[in-house]
Structures are given as C-alpha cells and as structure tokens.
Design a protein around this motif. Sequence first.
Motif, PDB file in Angstrom:
ATOM      1  N   ARG A   3     -11.683  12.174   2.444  1.00 38.06           N
ATOM      2  CA  ARG A   3     -11.936  12.436   3.868  1.00 38.06           C
ATOM      3  C   ARG A   3     -11.458  11.279   4.747  1.00 38.06           C
ATOM      4  N   MET A   4     -11.458  10.089   4.189  1.00 36.09           N
ATOM      5  CA  MET A   4     -11.026   8.919   4.953  1.00 36.09           C
ATOM      6  C   MET A   4      -9.511   8.714   4.910  1.00 36.09           C
ATOM      7  N   ALA A   5      -8.860   9.114   3.806  1.00 32.24           N
ATOM      8  CA  ALA A   5      -7.463   8.727   3.592  1.00 32.24           C
ATOM      9  C   ALA A   5      -6.461   9.857   3.716  1.00 32.24           C
ATOM     10  N   ILE A  38       6.058   4.469  -5.604  1.00 29.19           N
ATOM     11  CA  ILE A  38       4.930   4.232  -6.509  1.00 29.19           C
ATOM     12  C   ILE A  38       5.216   3.028  -7.404  1.00 29.19           C
ATOM     13  N   GLN A  39       6.409   3.016  -7.965  1.00 28.84           N
ATOM     14  CA  GLN A  39       6.793   1.931  -8.867  1.00 28.84           C
ATOM     15  C   GLN A  39       6.798   0.586  -8.147  1.00 28.84           C
ATOM     16  N   ARG A  40       7.251   0.583  -6.897  1.00 26.49           N
ATOM     17  CA  ARG A  40       7.290  -0.674  -6.123  1.00 26.49           C
ATOM     18  C   ARG A  40       5.879  -1.210  -5.894  1.00 26.49           C
ATOM     19  N   VAL A  41       4.930  -0.323  -5.630  1.00 30.02           N
ATOM     20  CA  VAL A  41       3.547  -0.767  -5.434  1.00 30.02           C
ATOM     21  C   VAL A  41       3.008  -1.401  -6.714  1.00 30.02           C
ATOM     22  N   VAL A  42       3.210  -0.742  -7.847  1.00 24.73           N
ATOM     23  CA  VAL A  42       2.701  -1.270  -9.118  1.00 24.73           C
ATOM     24  C   VAL A  42       3.378  -2.587  -9.473  1.00 24.73           C
ATOM     25  N   GLU A  43       4.678  -2.664  -9.262  1.00 22.19           N
ATOM     26  CA  GLU A  43       5.414  -3.873  -9.640  1.00 22.19           C
ATOM     27  C   GLU A  43       5.080  -5.045  -8.720  1.00 22.19           C
ATOM     28  N   THR A  44       4.763  -4.759  -7.459  1.00 18.79           N
ATOM     29  CA  THR A  44       4.381  -5.843  -6.538  1.00 18.79           C
ATOM     30  C   THR A  44       2.938  -6.272  -6.781  1.00 18.79           C
ATOM     31  N   ASN A  45       2.027  -5.311  -6.753  1.00 23.89           N
ATOM     32  CA  ASN A  45       0.601  -5.630  -6.806  1.00 23.89           C
ATOM     33  C   ASN A  45       0.155  -6.112  -8.173  1.00 23.89           C
ATOM     34  N   GLY A  75       0.822  -1.196   0.000  1.00 26.62           N
ATOM     35  CA  GLY A  75       0.000   0.000   0.000  1.00 26.62           C
ATOM     36  C   GLY A  75       0.855   1.244   0.000  1.00 26.62           C
ATOM     37  N   LEU A  76       0.217   2.383  -0.231  1.00 27.19           N
ATOM     38  CA  LEU A  76       0.938   3.639  -0.240  1.00 27.19           C
ATOM     39  C   LEU A  76      -0.049   4.778  -0.045  1.00 27.19           C
ATOM     40  N   GLY A  77       0.122   5.499   1.064  1.00 25.15           N
ATOM     41  CA  GLY A  77      -0.760   6.604   1.359  1.00 25.15           C
ATOM     42  C   GLY A  77      -0.192   7.941   0.906  1.00 25.15           C
ATOM     43  N   HIS A  78      -0.984   9.004   1.092  1.00 24.74           N
ATOM     44  CA  HIS A  78      -0.658  10.392   0.750  1.00 24.74           C
ATOM     45  C   HIS A  78      -0.924  10.681  -0.728  1.00 24.74           C
ATOM     46  N   ALA A  79      -0.904  11.970  -1.055  1.00 17.36           N
ATOM     47  CA  ALA A  79      -1.247  12.404  -2.402  1.00 17.36           C
ATOM     48  C   ALA A  79      -0.202  11.937  -3.412  1.00 17.36           C
ATOM     49  N   PHE A  80      -0.649  11.619  -4.596  1.00 17.49           N
ATOM     50  CA  PHE A  80       0.202  11.049  -5.642  1.00 17.49           C
ATOM     51  C   PHE A  80       1.453  11.900  -5.886  1.00 17.49           C
ATOM     52  N   GLY A  97      -9.212   6.121  -5.294  1.00 18.79           N
ATOM     53  CA  GLY A  97      -8.564   6.231  -3.983  1.00 18.79           C
ATOM     54  C   GLY A  97      -7.819   7.524  -3.758  1.00 18.79           C
ATOM     55  N   THR A  98      -8.533   8.624  -3.632  1.00 20.84           N
ATOM     56  CA  THR A  98      -7.882   9.890  -3.322  1.00 20.84           C
ATOM     57  C   THR A  98      -6.970   9.723  -2.107  1.00 20.84           C
ATOM     58  N   CYS A  99      -5.730  10.178  -2.203  1.00 23.30           N
ATOM     59  CA  CYS A  99      -4.687  10.005  -1.184  1.00 23.30           C
ATOM     60  C   CYS A  99      -4.271   8.547  -1.013  1.00 23.30           C
ATOM     61  N   GLN A 100      -4.693   7.722  -1.953  1.00 24.84           N
ATOM     62  CA  GLN A 100      -4.298   6.320  -2.011  1.00 24.84           C
ATOM     63  C   GLN A 100      -4.469   5.856  -3.462  1.00 24.84           C
ATOM     64  N   ALA A 101      -4.231   6.781  -4.383  1.00 19.76           N
ATOM     65  CA  ALA A 101      -4.659   6.609  -5.777  1.00 19.76           C
ATOM     66  C   ALA A 101      -4.038   5.391  -6.450  1.00 19.76           C
ATOM     67  N   VAL A 102      -2.732   5.205  -6.264  1.00 19.91           N
ATOM     68  CA  VAL A 102      -2.055   4.115  -6.962  1.00 19.91           C
ATOM     69  C   VAL A 102      -2.499   2.763  -6.403  1.00 19.91           C
ATOM     70  N   TYR A 103      -2.571   2.665  -5.072  1.00 17.25           N
ATOM     71  CA  TYR A 103      -2.974   1.394  -4.460  1.00 17.25           C
ATOM     72  C   TYR A 103      -4.366   0.987  -4.923  1.00 17.25           C
ATOM     73  N   ASN A 104      -5.343   1.885  -4.813  1.00 18.53           N
ATOM     74  CA  ASN A 104      -6.705   1.536  -5.217  1.00 18.53           C
ATOM     75  C   ASN A 104      -6.768   1.155  -6.688  1.00 18.53           C
TER      76      ASN A 104
END
Length: 271
Positions: free
Chosen positions: A257-259, A108-115, A95-100, A150-157
């Motif tokens: 509002r949640m993230a 960011i790349q690690r999240v995409v390459e893992t997930n 996962g990865l929080g905060h604005a893109f 996923g605002t503030c979690q855009a890549v993960y979602n």
Amino acid sequence: MPDTPLRRTNLLAVVTGASSGIGYELARCCAQRGYDLVIAADEPQIEIAAAQLRDAGTEVTALLADLSTPDGVGQVCDALDGRRVDVLCANAGRGLGHAFLDQDFADIQRVVETNVTGTLHMLHRVGQMMRAQREGRILITGSIAGFVPGTCQAVYNATKAFLDSFSYALRHELKDSGVSVTCLMPGATETDFFERADLLDTRLGQQKKADPAEVARIGFDAMMRGEGEAVPGWQNKLRAAIAMVTPADVLAGQHRRMAEPQAPEDEPPAP
C-alpha cells in the motif's frame, strides 16, 4: 636521544555514495572532525561535492567510480596510495521501485551489485587493511527497510536486509580486533533516492522524510562511540520494533500500500 614517534594528524576517511544525501553529509561529518577524505560515487556530482568540502579546508580526493564493479572498487583502493584508513562509511546504494516482474533485469542486477556485491568488496578490502593495523571504524548504511518484505520494492529491501544482518556478523567477527562496525538504519530520508528509484508516485515517495544531515550525524556519532547500530528518530525505532513482532505476510501487504504506484486522481482505481 632516541627519535620520538610523530603523532598522526592526517586521519583518513573513505565515504562511498558521497555525491549527495546521507553520503555527502557523512563526508561533511568526517571533514568537521578533521579527516582527509577519499569520496566516490557513480555520478559527476561527486566533483561538486568535493569542491564544497574543500571550501571548508578539507583535503579531498574525489573519484567518479562505478562501485558496483571490481574496477570501481579498485579505483578507490588505488587512490589510497598505501595510506591507512581510519574510517570507512560504506554508503553507496541504489533503489528500485515497481513490481519485480515489471522491472528490467539489468536494473535489478545493478541494485544487487551496488548494494551487496560492491559493498562487500569494499568492506573486504578496506576491512583487511584495518584489521592489519588493529584500528578502524566502519559504518554500513543499511535501512529499517531491511526489516520488511518490500512489496513493489522487493529487491531493494532484500539487499538492505542482507546488509543489516551482515553488519552484526562482521561486528562480532572483528570483536577485540580494534575495528568497530556500526549499522546505520534510517527510514525515509529527503534525498535523490526516491526520484532515482522511480518512487515519486507512491505514498513512500510523497510522505514527509528525515533530514539527511541529521541522519548522518546520528550515524556518525554512533560509529565514533563504537555502537552496533543507529536507528534515527523515534518513529523509525517504533517501526523497527513493530516489524520484529508482526508476521511477514502482514508486513508485505502493508508495504504494498505504501510502495505501489498511485493511480491519478482522474482515473478510477484498478479493481
């Protein structure tokens, strides 16, 4: 008298991301059903998980492997040593929080390459084995987050939206092949995910979360029944249903509002 073929007793399950949380609990579910295990994760805690599973009498091969890379996926496949795989739980994820634009692109790349990339690579290699043997069960850990921008979690979602969609397509491509595909789509679950994703200072990180053992059991049972999906908990089922009929722009605003990180109580809110 002709030789009578021996009935297979040593069934094998591969579980990725099995060092803790849902992945570890999926490995426990497999062990309780009598499967030998090949488990992998990118953190040393995988050896602790393996020791705990072996204490229950399970044969376990544990691999410290970076499943975002071809080499890491290759480590897992090499460890199979020609054995057929009966179950694959493709659970590794980040996962990865905060604005893109505030995130480090390497993260960011690690999240995409893992997930996405690593998961697809594992599914491709093990899926081909299962199709050739005309038998197997696949569980892909998606998320109800895949239904929401996923605002503030855009890549993960977005990666989970990919996996949710992909699992249904793969399921239908493998129809009548003897290989089933199930997508486990949990909501917030009590794991290390929120700490690792730097989300502890958000409403998502602070809300009550599901028990990973229960989430894993629901997903495992759905996989064994050959079902297409498993959404644990009535609240998550309701959230998924609402997301299907709510405009994406509204969902994105609600997710912000949640993230988004919460301001400390002694500081005034940002304008």
